[in-house]
Design a protein around this motif. Sequence first.
Motif, PDB file in Angstrom:
ATOM      1  N   GLU A  97       0.906  -0.909   0.063  1.00 47.33           N
ATOM      2  CA  GLU A  97      -0.181  -0.211   0.110  1.00 47.33           C
ATOM      3  C   GLU A  97       0.643   0.973   0.177  1.00 47.33           C
ATOM      4  N   ALA A  98       2.003   1.143   0.651  1.00 46.08           N
ATOM      5  CA  ALA A  98       3.214   2.166   0.689  1.00 46.08           C
ATOM      6  C   ALA A  98       3.225   2.524  -0.623  1.00 46.08           C
ATOM      7  N   ILE A  99       3.488   1.616  -1.490  1.00 39.85           N
ATOM      8  CA  ILE A  99       4.360   2.096  -2.586  1.00 39.85           C
ATOM      9  C   ILE A  99       2.911   2.273  -3.810  1.00 39.85           C
ATOM     10  N   LEU A 100       2.087   1.799  -3.630  1.00 41.08           N
ATOM     11  CA  LEU A 100       1.101   2.135  -4.530  1.00 41.08           C
ATOM     12  C   LEU A 100       0.361   3.735  -4.306  1.00 41.08           C
ATOM     13  N   LEU A 101      -0.042   3.649  -3.058  1.00 40.48           N
ATOM     14  CA  LEU A 101      -0.486   5.175  -2.345  1.00 40.48           C
ATOM     15  C   LEU A 101       0.465   6.329  -3.159  1.00 40.48           C
ATOM     16  N   SER A 102       1.821   5.645  -2.792  1.00 36.63           N
ATOM     17  CA  SER A 102       2.685   6.897  -2.903  1.00 36.63           C
ATOM     18  C   SER A 102       3.298   7.036  -4.634  1.00 36.63           C
ATOM     19  N   ALA A 103       2.735   5.771  -5.898  1.00 34.43           N
ATOM     20  CA  ALA A 103       2.972   6.128  -6.330  1.00 34.43           C
ATOM     21  C   ALA A 103       2.137   6.509  -7.222  1.00 34.43           C
ATOM     22  N   ILE A 104       0.653   6.489  -7.206  1.00 32.67           N
ATOM     23  CA  ILE A 104      -0.219   6.293  -8.178  1.00 32.67           C
ATOM     24  C   ILE A 104      -0.512   7.727  -7.274  1.00 32.67           C
ATOM     25  N   ARG A 105      -1.471   8.274  -8.801  1.00 31.16           N
ATOM     26  CA  ARG A 105      -1.912   9.716  -8.285  1.00 31.16           C
ATOM     27  C   ARG A 105      -3.736   8.967  -8.893  1.00 31.16           C
TER      28      ARG A 105
ATOM     29  N   PRO B 168       9.735  -5.000   4.004  1.00 33.18           N
ATOM     30  CA  PRO B 168      11.438  -4.298   3.243  1.00 33.18           C
ATOM     31  C   PRO B 168      11.088  -4.234   1.662  1.00 33.18           C
ATOM     32  N   ILE B 169      11.522  -2.530   0.872  1.00 29.25           N
ATOM     33  CA  ILE B 169      10.639  -1.727   0.334  1.00 29.25           C
ATOM     34  C   ILE B 169      11.999  -1.590  -0.883  1.00 29.25           C
ATOM     35  N   THR B 170      12.124  -2.083  -2.063  1.00 32.07           N
ATOM     36  CA  THR B 170      13.033  -0.884  -2.564  1.00 32.07           C
ATOM     37  C   THR B 170      12.484   0.143  -3.953  1.00 32.07           C
ATOM     38  N   LEU B 171      13.180   1.025  -4.310  1.00 31.07           N
ATOM     39  CA  LEU B 171      12.431   2.369  -5.201  1.00 31.07           C
ATOM     40  C   LEU B 171      13.795   2.720  -5.836  1.00 31.07           C
ATOM     41  N   SER B 172      13.226   2.681  -7.482  1.00 29.84           N
ATOM     42  CA  SER B 172      14.200   2.539  -8.370  1.00 29.84           C
ATOM     43  C   SER B 172      14.119   4.327  -8.010  1.00 29.84           C
ATOM     44  N   PRO B 173      15.978   5.191  -9.414  1.00 24.43           N
ATOM     45  CA  PRO B 173      15.405   6.451  -9.219  1.00 24.43           C
ATOM     46  C   PRO B 173      14.271   7.051 -10.118  1.00 24.43           C
ATOM     47  N   LYS B 174      13.707   6.262 -10.583  1.00 25.66           N
ATOM     48  CA  LYS B 174      12.550   6.711 -11.488  1.00 25.66           C
ATOM     49  C   LYS B 174      11.540   6.495 -10.985  1.00 25.66           C
ATOM     50  N   MET B 175      11.213   5.774  -9.721  1.00 23.34           N
ATOM     51  CA  MET B 175       9.787   5.653  -8.463  1.00 23.34           C
ATOM     52  C   MET B 175      10.412   6.935  -7.625  1.00 23.34           C
ATOM     53  N   GLU B 176      11.445   7.135  -7.347  1.00 24.32           N
ATOM     54  CA  GLU B 176      11.820   8.491  -6.178  1.00 24.32           C
ATOM     55  C   GLU B 176      10.944   9.730  -6.648  1.00 24.32           C
ATOM     56  N   ALA B 177      11.609   9.986  -7.896  1.00 31.61           N
ATOM     57  CA  ALA B 177      11.291  10.949  -8.557  1.00 31.61           C
ATOM     58  C   ALA B 177      10.128  10.946  -9.219  1.00 31.61           C
ATOM     59  N   ALA B 178       8.844   9.794  -9.623  1.00 35.87           N
ATOM     60  CA  ALA B 178       8.192  10.419  -9.475  1.00 35.87           C
ATOM     61  C   ALA B 178       7.137  10.412  -7.957  1.00 35.87           C
ATOM     62  N   ILE B 179       7.315   9.664  -7.072  1.00 34.58           N
ATOM     63  CA  ILE B 179       6.998  10.198  -5.300  1.00 34.58           C
ATOM     64  C   ILE B 179       7.586  11.642  -5.093  1.00 34.58           C
ATOM     65  N   ARG B 180       8.505  12.085  -5.098  1.00 36.35           N
ATOM     66  CA  ARG B 180       9.231  13.447  -4.810  1.00 36.35           C
ATOM     67  C   ARG B 180       8.618  14.262  -5.563  1.00 36.35           C
TER      68      ARG B 180
ATOM     69  N   ASP C   8       7.878  21.638  -0.729  1.00 35.15           N
ATOM     70  CA  ASP C   8       6.770  20.928  -1.305  1.00 35.15           C
ATOM     71  C   ASP C   8       6.632  20.849  -2.550  1.00 35.15           C
ATOM     72  N   GLY C   9       5.785  18.988  -3.418  1.00 33.47           N
ATOM     73  CA  GLY C   9       7.088  19.079  -5.180  1.00 33.47           C
ATOM     74  C   GLY C   9       5.458  19.645  -6.101  1.00 33.47           C
ATOM     75  N   GLU C  10       5.665  19.143  -7.271  1.00 32.79           N
ATOM     76  CA  GLU C  10       4.366  20.512  -7.416  1.00 32.79           C
ATOM     77  C   GLU C  10       3.008  19.553  -7.200  1.00 32.79           C
ATOM     78  N   GLU C  11       3.088  18.203  -8.020  1.00 34.61           N
ATOM     79  CA  GLU C  11       1.955  17.162  -7.967  1.00 34.61           C
ATOM     80  C   GLU C  11       1.214  17.284  -6.663  1.00 34.61           C
ATOM     81  N   GLU C  12       0.547  16.491  -7.057  1.00 38.94           N
ATOM     82  CA  GLU C  12      -0.397  16.674  -5.977  1.00 38.94           C
ATOM     83  C   GLU C  12      -0.179  15.204  -4.946  1.00 38.94           C
ATOM     84  N   MET C  13      -0.316  16.075  -3.583  1.00 35.18           N
ATOM     85  CA  MET C  13       0.189  14.834  -2.325  1.00 35.18           C
ATOM     86  C   MET C  13      -0.555  13.191  -2.047  1.00 35.18           C
ATOM     87  N   ILE C  14       0.406  13.032  -1.322  1.00 33.22           N
ATOM     88  CA  ILE C  14      -0.268  11.849  -1.387  1.00 33.22           C
ATOM     89  C   ILE C  14      -0.890  11.740   0.022  1.00 33.22           C
ATOM     90  N   TYR C  15      -1.820  10.940  -0.685  1.00 34.85           N
ATOM     91  CA  TYR C  15      -3.439  10.794   0.745  1.00 34.85           C
ATOM     92  C   TYR C  15      -2.756  10.057   1.458  1.00 34.85           C
TER      93      TYR C  15
END
Lengths: 415, 415
Positions: A78-86, A210-222, A238-245
């Motif tokens: 859920e942490a990955i999905l909520l953080s990655a998916i807008r 345990p989780i791992t995130l690629s630089p591309k995923m990091e950028a999406a989350i940032r 803060d970032g330019e996109e909609e916050m993580i809920y």
Amino acid sequence: MNNDLYAQINPPHRLLMGPGPINADPRVLRAMACQLIGQYDPAMTEYMNQTMALYRQLFRTENRWTMLVDGTSRAGIEAILLSAIRPGDRVLVPVFGRFGHLLCEIARRCRADVHTIEVPWGEVFTPDKIEYAIQRLRPRALLTVQGDTSTTMLQPLAELGDICRRHDVLFYTDATASFGGNALETDAWGLDAVSAGLQKCLGGPSGSAPITLSPKMEAAIRRRRCVEQGIRTAEHRDGEEEMIYSNYFDLGMVMDYWGPERLNHHTEATSMLFAARECARVMLEEGLDKGIARHALHGEALVAGLEGMGLRIYGDKQHKMNNVTGVVIPEGIQGEQIRHCLLNDFAIEIGTSFGPLQGKIWRIGTMGYNARKDCVMQTLSALEAVLNRHGFRTVQGAALQAAWDRYDASAGVTR
Amino acid sequence: MNNDLYAQINPPHRLLMGPGPINADPRVLRAMACQLIGQYDPAMTEYMNQTMALYRQLFRTENRWTMLVDGTSRAGIEAILLSAIRPGDRVLVPVFGRFGHLLCEIARRCRADVHTIEVPWGEVFTPDKIEYAIQRLRPRALLTVQGDTSTTMLQPLAELGDICRRHDVLFYTDATASFGGNALETDAWGLDAVSAGLQKCLGGPSGSAPITLSPKMEAAIRRRRCVEQGIRTAEHRDGEEEMIYSNYFDLGMVMDYWGPERLNHHTEATSMLFAARECARVMLEEGLDKGIARHALHGEALVAGLEGMGLRIYGDKQHKMNNVTGVVIPEGIQGEQIRHCLLNDFAIEIGTSFGPLQGKIWRIGTMGYNARKDCVMQTLSALEAVLNRHGFRTVQGAALQAAWDRYDASAGVTR
């Protein structure tokens, strides 16, 4: 079992041969019994850094953001999905068992536009089928399950990373059930995010992911960064996109906590971190490839024994996980009766099944600390005895001989 | 500290006298070292039921839904807020420290319409002030912090339940820092939801969040019910209101897992459940009221000792928590130097501070397993020595005598 509310914890002895949790490695239990230290104690932050380094090796990745989510494996997903998916993002989920449905369910909670493709339970997807769906749907993310314990199937992932890269799709896999017992190459396979749990092949308790995130995923989350008001300073932006809920599952915050800034977020679950670090340490002491080979060996010996007993293995055997085996419950046998007798008279637990497979297959695990010869032999011998007692006839000796033969073949012994 | 990546966990000895985590009770560590059992093993479900019963006693409630959220105390907060607050709901947060800001932050992630009232740090709210804001804002929920460790203040809650009932407001408190060391009467005070953690007065590790939900809160959550597709049957029906935007924190699902239906959700974090149950058992063995009195005694002895040393206590002493004391860092003293010297030369950890109090106060905890005379005396004596070394003058013997006097007064001894 002790029913006294005020008695100390004193769980009955069990040999856990289901689809997980399984018995923890005693070294992991001892690690959890260590006294606590403060969350910013240099010894604690050093253990956090070491945990990151150890899991990079297990995930086969150079990803900086390789860390723990404080919750069960579902929390990691859920942490990955909520953080990655807008909200509104389109995602594709290839469903081949219950845990594909779980990814859909969680993605729906993220307000994603969820699309699925399906194969019958007991099968997996070809890369073509997934690429075709990606071309048709143009999703932002591909959400896969590597090993779906509900069907015991292992989805091949090696070719999917290239497909995702070609179509600019974020590539995630839930490796909860498969991690450590089957090959997983985060970087070589082009995965952008992977989540796992301790309670399967890692030989630990549930409760840390345990989780791992690629630089591309990091950028999406940032791009969705938020800093908590109580701790933000003038330098924080803060970032330019909609916050993580979610705050708890905001992986941007979790990165800031595990990173050099050590921005306070949750209070790291120290004992579970000790467990997670020890799980990784034990696995690397054996060697990851050797550990995977061990899972393959004991899985094959179990299959040989079950077939020697006249039982049928469920699903596509070419694509099953090393660490879980589905066994078709024979005609005229009540699956739950067998399970209860195994638990009550032998203290051995094997697994039941969910959904369309309920009452049709048992699931037997050979994973983590219980991927051992004695566990396989005891389970086979107890299962045969229980089946015999309930009227299922077997050829005396055949099951165990078949398992022994498999072991001997691997040891290079001819009989 | 051992920097070897492959060495076993071997944390240095520390006396943790900060605002938490503190040293775990050795009995809790032993409980965590117990071997695992399956999640549907009758022994496991019995332990889950016992855990509910034990925490009902600690929360002083008849609430059926008294259970654990598998994550740190922050996970417990977020589970309640995400489950109770629908997007657009108006909520009121009285902010008197950092953890009030955290409630705002989490409520904002729930897309709530968040309103705050504030008092200066070091103070608490009168019931009038809160009622006035409720009348003016008509929120759906009042979100409070009972004990805010950032300021050490304890918000009185006893009169707020009636106010909330009169105005039909859901009443929640975050008792993470206060639970078990200060009075909390869930039912008598009319609380609809409370969350806590193990790592403060309960003497356990971070990573499990006990919560309790009133029937009114249950009803609010049930109206948002969702059953997972992978396990739903024809009998399952969804609620009439907007779903909860999290699967892991959907307390409807968590209730169905802890309830008689035992609908599969996450895999309960067995070792953390063992820890949580043992924390409660140990506390009830002592007696909850006696335990709270013990926290009051050692808190007062610490205060007496600090004042005897010539230090000033931070904030409104009438409203401080029993278990954490803020100490104003004296003029000319570098707070972090003192903390480092205490940690490095005495292995004693005391706390720093956040936000507006950073560099201004230390926070010293006397809680859980460390709410003990020897912990208080050792901390006072080490702190005095370190302060002296850094140029702060004290009257020899005065600090420890003052603490001893407080202890003797409680033992009925005249000196």
